[in-house]
Design a protein around this motif. Sequence first.
Motif, PDB file in Angstrom:
ATOM      1  N   PHE B   8       0.746  -1.625  -0.068  1.00 42.61           N
ATOM      2  CA  PHE B   8      -0.077   0.376  -0.658  1.00 42.61           C
ATOM      3  C   PHE B   8       0.772   1.018  -0.389  1.00 42.61           C
ATOM      4  CE2 PHE B   8      -2.384   3.107   1.973  1.00 42.61           C
ATOM      5  CZ  PHE B   8      -3.818   3.222   1.382  1.00 42.61           C
ATOM      6  N   VAL B  25      -2.221   7.110  -4.441  1.00 43.43           N
ATOM      7  CA  VAL B  25      -2.686   5.516  -3.268  1.00 43.43           C
ATOM      8  C   VAL B  25      -2.128   4.542  -4.523  1.00 43.43           C
ATOM      9  CG1 VAL B  25      -3.621   4.490  -1.987  1.00 43.43           C
ATOM     10  CG2 VAL B  25      -3.523   7.368  -2.160  1.00 43.43           C
ATOM     11  N   CYS B  28      -3.668  -0.368  -3.959  1.00 43.43           N
ATOM     12  CA  CYS B  28      -5.512  -0.251  -2.877  1.00 43.43           C
ATOM     13  C   CYS B  28      -5.807  -1.961  -3.378  1.00 43.43           C
ATOM     14  CB  CYS B  28      -5.711   1.074  -3.069  1.00 43.43           C
ATOM     15  SG  CYS B  28      -7.507   1.417  -2.616  1.00 43.43           S
ATOM     16  N   THR B  73     -13.087   2.472  -6.379  1.00 45.15           N
ATOM     17  CA  THR B  73     -11.283   1.666  -6.179  1.00 45.15           C
ATOM     18  C   THR B  73     -11.618   0.000  -7.531  1.00 45.15           C
ATOM     19  OG1 THR B  73     -10.730  -0.017  -4.353  1.00 45.15           O
ATOM     20  CG2 THR B  73     -10.159   2.225  -4.592  1.00 45.15           C
ATOM     21  N   ALA B 135      -4.939  10.355   1.331  1.00 48.46           N
ATOM     22  CA  ALA B 135      -4.465   9.239   1.414  1.00 48.46           C
ATOM     23  C   ALA B 135      -5.410   8.428   2.858  1.00 48.46           C
ATOM     24  CB  ALA B 135      -2.811   8.829   1.539  1.00 48.46           C
ATOM     25  N   ILE B 138      -8.686   7.096   3.023  1.00 48.72           N
ATOM     26  CA  ILE B 138      -8.105   5.951   1.700  1.00 48.72           C
ATOM     27  C   ILE B 138      -8.198   5.199   2.758  1.00 48.72           C
ATOM     28  CG2 ILE B 138      -7.173   4.375   0.184  1.00 48.72           C
ATOM     29  CD1 ILE B 138      -9.686   7.106  -0.818  1.00 48.72           C
ATOM     30  N   ALA B 139      -7.154   4.912   3.549  1.00 46.42           N
ATOM     31  CA  ALA B 139      -5.960   3.654   4.122  1.00 46.42           C
ATOM     32  C   ALA B 139      -7.450   3.176   5.660  1.00 46.42           C
ATOM     33  CB  ALA B 139      -4.958   4.533   5.096  1.00 46.42           C
ATOM     34  N   VAL B 142      -9.764   0.990   4.050  1.00 46.85           N
ATOM     35  CA  VAL B 142      -8.772  -0.435   4.674  1.00 46.85           C
ATOM     36  C   VAL B 142      -8.441  -1.009   5.328  1.00 46.85           C
ATOM     37  CG1 VAL B 142      -6.419  -1.424   3.979  1.00 46.85           C
ATOM     38  CG2 VAL B 142      -7.739   0.455   2.249  1.00 46.85           C
ATOM     39  N   SER B 316      -2.211   0.332   6.888  1.00 44.56           N
ATOM     40  CA  SER B 316      -2.591  -0.568   5.478  1.00 44.56           C
ATOM     41  C   SER B 316      -2.000  -1.530   5.087  1.00 44.56           C
ATOM     42  CB  SER B 316      -3.458   0.531   4.862  1.00 44.56           C
ATOM     43  OG  SER B 316      -4.346   1.282   5.306  1.00 44.56           O
ATOM     44  N   ASP B 317      -0.376  -0.770   4.731  1.00 44.69           N
ATOM     45  CA  ASP B 317       0.325  -1.326   4.472  1.00 44.69           C
ATOM     46  C   ASP B 317       0.585  -2.661   5.078  1.00 44.69           C
ATOM     47  OD1 ASP B 317       2.766  -1.719   2.379  1.00 44.69           O
ATOM     48  OD2 ASP B 317       3.538  -0.908   4.133  1.00 44.69           O
TER      49      ASP B 317
ATOM     50  N   ILE D 325      -2.946  -7.869  -0.957  1.00 40.99           N
ATOM     51  CA  ILE D 325      -3.593  -7.096  -2.524  1.00 40.99           C
ATOM     52  C   ILE D 325      -5.425  -6.837  -1.896  1.00 40.99           C
ATOM     53  CG2 ILE D 325      -4.284  -5.431  -4.128  1.00 40.99           C
ATOM     54  CD1 ILE D 325      -1.105  -4.899  -4.849  1.00 40.99           C
TER      55      ILE D 325
END
Lengths: 331, 331, 331, 331
Positions: B8, B25, B28, B73, B135, B138-139, B142, B316-317, D325
């Motif tokens: 991510f 981003v 995603c 997305t 960002a 969005i995160a 997630v 998220s990552d 992902i």
Amino acid sequence: MNSFGVIFRVTIFGESHGPAIGIIVDGCPPGIAVQQEDFMVDLRRRQSGSTGTTKRLEPDLPEILSGVYDGFTTGAPLTITTRNSNKISSDYDEFRKIPRPGHADFVSRQKFSGYSDMRGSGHFSGRITWGVVTAGVIAKKVAENAKITAKLISAGGLEDIEKAVNEAIALNDTIGGIIECRVENPPAALGEPFFYSFESALSHIVFSIPAIKGIEFGAGFSAAAMKGSQHNDAIIDENGKTATNNSGGINGGITNGNEIVFRVVVKPTSSTGVDQTTFNFEEGRMTTLKVKGRHDTCIALRMPVIIEAATAIAMSDLILIDRGIHGSRSR
Amino acid sequence: MNSFGVIFRVTIFGESHGPAIGIIVDGCPPGIAVQQEDFMVDLRRRQSGSTGTTKRLEPDLPEILSGVYDGFTTGAPLTITTRNSNKISSDYDEFRKIPRPGHADFVSRQKFSGYSDMRGSGHFSGRITWGVVTAGVIAKKVAENAKITAKLISAGGLEDIEKAVNEAIALNDTIGGIIECRVENPPAALGEPFFYSFESALSHIVFSIPAIKGIEFGAGFSAAAMKGSQHNDAIIDENGKTATNNSGGINGGITNGNEIVFRVVVKPTSSTGVDQTTFNFEEGRMTTLKVKGRHDTCIALRMPVIIEAATAIAMSDLILIDRGIHGSRSR
Amino acid sequence: MNSFGVIFRVTIFGESHGPAIGIIVDGCPPGIAVQQEDFMVDLRRRQSGSTGTTKRLEPDLPEILSGVYDGFTTGAPLTITTRNSNKISSDYDEFRKIPRPGHADFVSRQKFSGYSDMRGSGHFSGRITWGVVTAGVIAKKVAENAKITAKLISAGGLEDIEKAVNEAIALNDTIGGIIECRVENPPAALGEPFFYSFESALSHIVFSIPAIKGIEFGAGFSAAAMKGSQHNDAIIDENGKTATNNSGGINGGITNGNEIVFRVVVKPTSSTGVDQTTFNFEEGRMTTLKVKGRHDTCIALRMPVIIEAATAIAMSDLILIDRGIHGSRSR
Amino acid sequence: MNSFGVIFRVTIFGESHGPAIGIIVDGCPPGIAVQQEDFMVDLRRRQSGSTGTTKRLEPDLPEILSGVYDGFTTGAPLTITTRNSNKISSDYDEFRKIPRPGHADFVSRQKFSGYSDMRGSGHFSGRITWGVVTAGVIAKKVAENAKITAKLISAGGLEDIEKAVNEAIALNDTIGGIIECRVENPPAALGEPFFYSFESALSHIVFSIPAIKGIEFGAGFSAAAMKGSQHNDAIIDENGKTATNNSGGINGGITNGNEIVFRVVVKPTSSTGVDQTTFNFEEGRMTTLKVKGRHDTCIALRMPVIIEAATAIAMSDLILIDRGIHGSRSR
């Protein structure tokens, strides 16, 4: 995710009671003089022995498996390892079912679905910081003119560290401490906006070291109570020298050429000789645990050299990135 | 180095007075519902307007340039930008020769050999944190079940923040503050040993945010004065719930499922209305500078939402990495 | 994974029929002169118009959103975009249920669980190579003394390319081709063992370009039928000049200073005017599809400039990495 | 740059005549059964012994230094090494001043400013592909259902490979060859647009292997002479099965579930028994060199297993990224 760095790239491996631990340093410039004895000063500083540390006398000898020829780095990856020996693993069997509070036992089992090697805390052991110190010796040579010095400035809340350790030993307990690291004569212009600021790179590697729970640069947390007019460091000469150093030598994520200063906090070792409440996952009930065996009363005593090494590694990576983008600078 | 994350992956761009600022981003997952108005709550929180912040009324509207189709997305990179407007650049001309103390002016000129765009502090401006917040929206989607909340808990050394701000305004000076961030219901098992611990990932991104000078997890710096038996968090049930939370929800660099808690310090804004000593590089002598124009008295007021966004991005990552290696977990 | 490069890092975004497409170039040295018209020569070469390509007359104008000030790169990330216009999306609706054979329609739907934007092939469109060419213009400036030239050397199996195109047009079909790229006066010593050899870096980026299905360096596939004594290039002077160039200017993954030579194969465009067998996923049966609308008979005609750009980007990254590790070389 | 992969990350080290060579595999899921004998089949395939290869009988035994406990991967990095033995280094002294044509001698000296370990070609030796094969054994377990098979399909231009080898031996010369690799039952949806297409990932790692000078997927270079209507693979069922396989199982950079097919060319070994022209850098004049010692007539004979390993490594990385992902897919 056992690697750090973009160009000067360090990869760590090993478990406390496995066959060996070690480090690979990739992206190291060729032509740097390296011999086995170069590692010994820093490895001894990391080693136990003094009051408040576990009783092992000599550090593990490094063996260079690759990347050095005829006394110089070759440009190929350096691999440096040491064998594990004198491992007594029986102590650790019960931590799988009764995790020690404050320790990685519980998360390690969860994260790796029960497959992690828990002997001596395995890959989570402070033992694998041997590799950080070893790589740090190389990194200090890359960051040649910078002088990196870390010191334990308080332990258990006291500046008299010997007193703090003796008190903790008397209680059969453990204590943490605060380490201050200073870099004299640092290269200016290190740090890459936006996401690889000097503080980002440094904190990233520092928080990989077990037991670190905080970091602050320059005035750090005390900046919250300062006025801007107090915190700002007046520039007083054409090299950018400042009258004060509340910024810790870093503005906008980039070194300004003044001394770099930061502090980290080391939490007290979780393995204490005091009874602790925890959960027995096999029997599904709370229980009491007293950790046996020899342990460090104050692990922070052994950590300044590890913080220095981490600093040197982060700086070396930033130096090579800066040189890649901007060419060699006269600093 | 304007990217953060392994899978991510967020890439930031723009200068304060250039044509536009924005964020990409990448990595995603597809199928996440996204509309323009989703961004507005967090962008408004970041925006100025209250006492102690600069006077701009409405946040810059995000335009989605790619990665969203029909309200979801797509799996392709999301690009979100906003145009810069109402830029008054004339103020900044002199900072090239007379850098503001405490500011990035000096290092920016050094680092980029005089080519950096210094208007409005250019790429070093706090303005580009607009992209971090964007960002972060969005995160947060997630990291769906986790509830991330950051608050300013003190400013200028006081818990009465309004009072602190008014005092600073009266002095024509600026103040910093401390922000505490908590993540309720966090995923367990986030963080990758050795070099991508939860604290490593989080501090890495947090120290990219301008003005942050320290971070501490759980008991943080106060752990230095605790005994191990006090600091250890007793595990009290089969989910790993702990009686206390000195570890801040993280052991061995991995989340243990308890609330995540950390604090950051924001230094006082360097642009104050008070006379400052600095150096005139054109004339080669020390001088006095008073920064004109409207500025934030307490930039920390606007930063909780940025800290939340940074936390969501790092989480998220780590979530996607963990899922890649271990598959979907029932947490 | 929409980024390429370690230091000189290119990130691409956009969909064919979305609001905009573009590119970010990060890690670009400051002080490089850049103006909008610099992009036009290469963008025109990429553009359609000649026989065998679709009929659009002028390339999309680049807008520089960040990273350039006063005509020079600043060291901050360059963002360059162009708006999409004249999009007719209705053609593409049916490809979601009846994927075109040879095209990304089927995998795109699978990969992104039905969420991908399929209008004009979305993120899979050849249109987004606009960003590669744009970044290539910057990269060519970074690799300043190297002269990169790519040419279409055969199409549809013929060296007379005009004839090949006219024959294909008459059949309402499409053809592929072979492009040869040469780099005169290349920097020596580019390429990092083991996993970032010159060929690794170059092939990595080249295979991101839609329709490329093969690459060979120097003698390439014909080397399989040569003896070692024939294939080896005799070194004939103190600069390492060789009498022949079967290695394509690369030994052991590292440039040897001789001309770099490689060839790529471009498959024929999958959208042809000929009836094709495919599967109707809605009705669960095989069907026949004839793709309507204007399409390139020979997309390879437009690709030499894209190959040049990809080469320049890979070289720029390798140049900056080499300079980071080894310092500035006199080559 | 001695690492490959984003999540499933392989780092290689070692020199031909140094103490040891080896590999680290990071990001490997825990719980995979691994024993020393698992490596032996593939290591034997890589080993010399048959006609046309050098005469060493048994492969080097792997020692697992970390990452495996009780017969299963733990989630910590796997380190696997083997000691070098029977090294005769005296042959190599003269290649520093008189580089062998076609070999890495010249570039190695240039790149590393004279510091590289040239004994047995050092880090450039084909010997370090031992680590690729070793990592490949782990990777094949990660990509469990896929069956990867590589074969030498021609050598020295002949399909009768034994004949080709014997002819070359008679001439005291060397030959190259073409290897075809097929992956049956591959996972669909592997490959990440734009810059980490399946072909990008695979070619990146394949071109790290010494002596590879070209790669083509599916119809490859022959696609240049095909019409689009011929090259397109008709989709014939609801799983995306195609009637032909000119795309080699990959569309738009993503696997479509059909067999993956690609070919690589291996150049003839540069060390031949035939007189070669080269340059004496010490004396500043051209000279003739005949390479002594035992060498492979056809190194391509030993390479199919290396290509399989490289394929498995690239696929494993793509599998873990895709799972990160998109979550676990039912393929």
